[in-house]
Design a protein around this motif. Structure first.
Motif, short mmCIF file in Angstrom:
data_model
loop_
_atom_site.label_atom_id
_atom_site.label_comp_id
_atom_site.label_asym_id
_atom_site.label_seq_id
_atom_site.Cartn_x
_atom_site.Cartn_y
_atom_site.Cartn_z
N GLU A 141 -78.54 0.06 -20.85
CA GLU A 141 -79.36 -0.43 -21.72
C GLU A 141 -79.63 -1.66 -21.48
O GLU A 141 -80.79 -2.54 -21.56
CB GLU A 141 -79.26 0.03 -23.13
CG GLU A 141 -79.50 1.23 -23.41
CD GLU A 141 -79.22 1.88 -24.92
OE1 GLU A 141 -78.53 0.83 -25.61
OE2 GLU A 141 -79.76 2.80 -25.48
N GLU A 142 -78.53 -2.62 -21.43
CA GLU A 142 -78.43 -4.29 -21.06
C GLU A 142 -79.00 -4.53 -19.85
O GLU A 142 -79.70 -5.39 -19.77
CB GLU A 142 -77.06 -4.70 -21.41
CG GLU A 142 -76.35 -4.70 -22.55
CD GLU A 142 -74.93 -5.14 -22.53
OE1 GLU A 142 -74.24 -5.40 -21.68
OE2 GLU A 142 -74.24 -4.91 -23.80
N LEU A 143 -78.75 -3.71 -18.94
CA LEU A 143 -79.37 -3.86 -17.41
C LEU A 143 -80.86 -3.58 -17.45
O LEU A 143 -81.68 -4.47 -16.81
CB LEU A 143 -78.60 -2.95 -16.59
CG LEU A 143 -79.07 -3.11 -15.08
CD1 LEU A 143 -79.12 -4.34 -14.65
CD2 LEU A 143 -78.51 -2.13 -14.20
N ILE A 144 -81.39 -2.50 -18.30
CA ILE A 144 -82.53 -2.22 -18.38
C ILE A 144 -83.48 -3.46 -19.06
O ILE A 144 -84.65 -3.90 -18.77
CB ILE A 144 -83.12 -1.09 -19.29
CG1 ILE A 144 -82.30 0.03 -18.21
CG2 ILE A 144 -84.50 -0.69 -19.34
CD1 ILE A 144 -82.49 1.45 -18.91
N GLU A 145 -82.96 -3.89 -20.05
CA GLU A 145 -83.34 -5.10 -20.93
C GLU A 145 -83.41 -6.36 -20.03
O GLU A 145 -84.65 -7.12 -20.04
CB GLU A 145 -82.38 -5.28 -22.09
CG GLU A 145 -82.98 -6.50 -22.69
CD GLU A 145 -84.38 -5.91 -23.48
OE1 GLU A 145 -85.02 -6.84 -23.67
OE2 GLU A 145 -84.53 -4.81 -23.87
#
Length: 476
Positions: A141-145
């Motif tokens: 999720e951090e990477l997608i953000e």
């Protein structure tokens, strides 16, 4: 063999040796051109020429290889990215600008090209990314953000030097929570993206099994939908809209009906059109077929040539220049009859909506704001669109004779619209009591089953209803 040339450039050579009586005879051939041509063919086989991302075939091959090493997958996520408004950019600013729009987004994905991130251009305006090998979903999720944050800052420069920001809708599914089969995982992410496009365009949605089961028609009806478009398998019923003062006909609303049983309502068609990125095709089909039906009824004598024709339009879609030209040439005598119904429930692209409003005004047509009072932004939509007609949603009309709050709302709306020369239309009138209340409040136009039911024959209101308006309710 690859060797270095004196100029620093690499060269590919083929060496053939022959040993004879203690001597070695060799022939060295420069095959750089052949090798580079082969590499070019292999690259074009695996990569999208425009964006330089993997193409669909290469992406699926990469996933096939990953299936053999499931231990490395750990927690993974499949994302389907849909680039919003590409067709509008192509039609309005040209295909070179549309290509720049695609490339700008692809460059965002390429900046996150890692061993455990695989991205590809799947088709047209659709991209896909598979992120794998993480211990926790929060890491993904951090990477997608990070990717999304970059996209939101990215824009292209138009010919007039204005900036046009990249906008995407994203569907996401999780491995192994949602599925361990990659094809199913993509299908789920694609479905989640459809939900985004249909409800909160420009955001991200996770796959939801319950919602998926409720919308199975999207999966079951793809072939039927294709046939509907190709063979124009729709009919249109006409429902009269009458003047409150005397019951005379002001116009007709054109109501789509599918010839295929699988589609029970227009909403079924719109759902699958959204999932297939075919809303534009439905917009074109609707305008041509609905207007064509109206014109045929005029020529048959069932409708008066001066009556208005109300046609529902998708707010964030506009026909191409070629389709507009064909529509104008085909129905040139009836362009001023056209009333474009735009619903406030749809999320709008402001520039596209403005272009549509200008087009309709150039025809001498009118704009109607449909379903007023249903959504949360009624007032802001009314101010932004500045319609010629406002249609009060049936949820307000139903039971208005028994509800003082509904009556006050309509009374205030009557004052607002009259000051601005906007016609007010109440739809969904089903009882005499509702009709009497609506007319007494000063609403000018009426529509509903009590007035006249939709029909393929364009049946007018009964003489009894007309007399009731002319000599009864209105005179009261």
């Amino acid at each position: 063999l690859e060797v270095s040339h004196s100029d620093g450039a690499g060269r590919w050579v083929r060496i053939i040796c022959n040993r004879d009586k203690g001597s070695i005879l060799g022939v060295v051939t420069d095959i750089t051109a052949d090798v580079m041509e082969k590499k070019k063919i292999e690259y074009e086989r695996d990569y999208d020429v425009l964006t330089n991302l993997l193409n669909r075939r290469a992406f699926e091959e990469k996933l096939r290889q990953l299936k053999e090493r499931t231990r490395n997958l750990k927690i993974a996520s499949m994302l389907v990215w849909d680039l919003d408004n590409l067709k509008y950019v192509n039609d309005t600013y040209g295909h070179s600008t549309g290509d720049a729009y695609l490339v700008a987004f692809a460059n965002c994905l390429k900046k996150f090209d890692k061993d455990n991130v695989v991205s590809a251009r799947r088709s047209g305006d659709e991209f896909v990314t598979f992120i794998y090998g993480y211990d926790r979903a929060e890491q993904i999720e951090e990477l997608i953000e990070e990717i999304w944050s970059l996209v939101q800052k990215t824009y292209i420069v138009l010919h007039d030097q204005r900036r046009y920001r990249i906008r995407i809708s994203i569907g996401r599914a999780w491995y192994p929570k949602d599925s361990i089969d990659f094809d199913t995982l993509f299908q789920y992410a694609d479905f989640a993206m459809y939900i985004v496009k249909h409800s909160r365009k420009g955001t991200m949605e996770d796959f939801d099994q319950a919602v998926y089961q409720e919308n199975r028609i999207i999966l079951q009806g793809q072939e039927a939908f294709h046939n509907l478009l190709e063979q124009k398998m729709v009919d249109y019923m006409l429902q009269p809209i009458v003047w409150a003062k005397d019951g005379s006909i002001y116009g007709y609303e054109m109501l789509m009906r599918s010839k295929l049983e699988i589609f029970k309502s227009p909403m079924d068609i719109l759902r699958i059109a959204q999932s297939q990125s075919k809303l534009y095709d439905i917009e074109v089909l609707t305008l041509f077929e609905a207007m064509g039906t109206f014109v045929s009824k005029v020529k048959e004598g069932a409708c008066d040539k001066d009556s208005k024709v109300f046609i529902n339009s998708i707010a964030n879609q506009i026909m191409s220049k070629e389709s507009i030209e064909l529509f104008c040439n085909t129905y040139s005598e009836y362009l001023s009859n056209f009333v474009c119904e735009m619903t406030e429930k749809e999320e709008e692209d402001e520039s596209m909506t403005n272009d549509k409003l200008k087009l309709i005004k150039s025809w001498g047509g009118l704009v109607a704001l449909d379903d007023y009072g249903y959504g949360y932004n009624s007032e802001s939509t009314l101010l932004r669109i500045s319609p010629n007609i406002v249609k009060i949603d049936m949820s307000i009309v139903r039971g208005i004779d028994k509800d003082d709050k509904r009556r006050r709302l309509v009374a205030n709306l009557v004052l607002y619209t009259r000051e601005r020369d906007i016609l007010l239309l109440a739809e969904g009138i089903e009882t005499r009591e509702e009709l009497k209340t609506i007319v007494s409040l000063g609403v000018q136009l009426l529509q509903g089953y009590y007035i006249a039911k939709p029909s393929y024959e364009a049946n007018p209101p009964t003489q009894e209803v007309k007399d009731e308006l002319l000599y009864g309710i209105y005179s009261e």
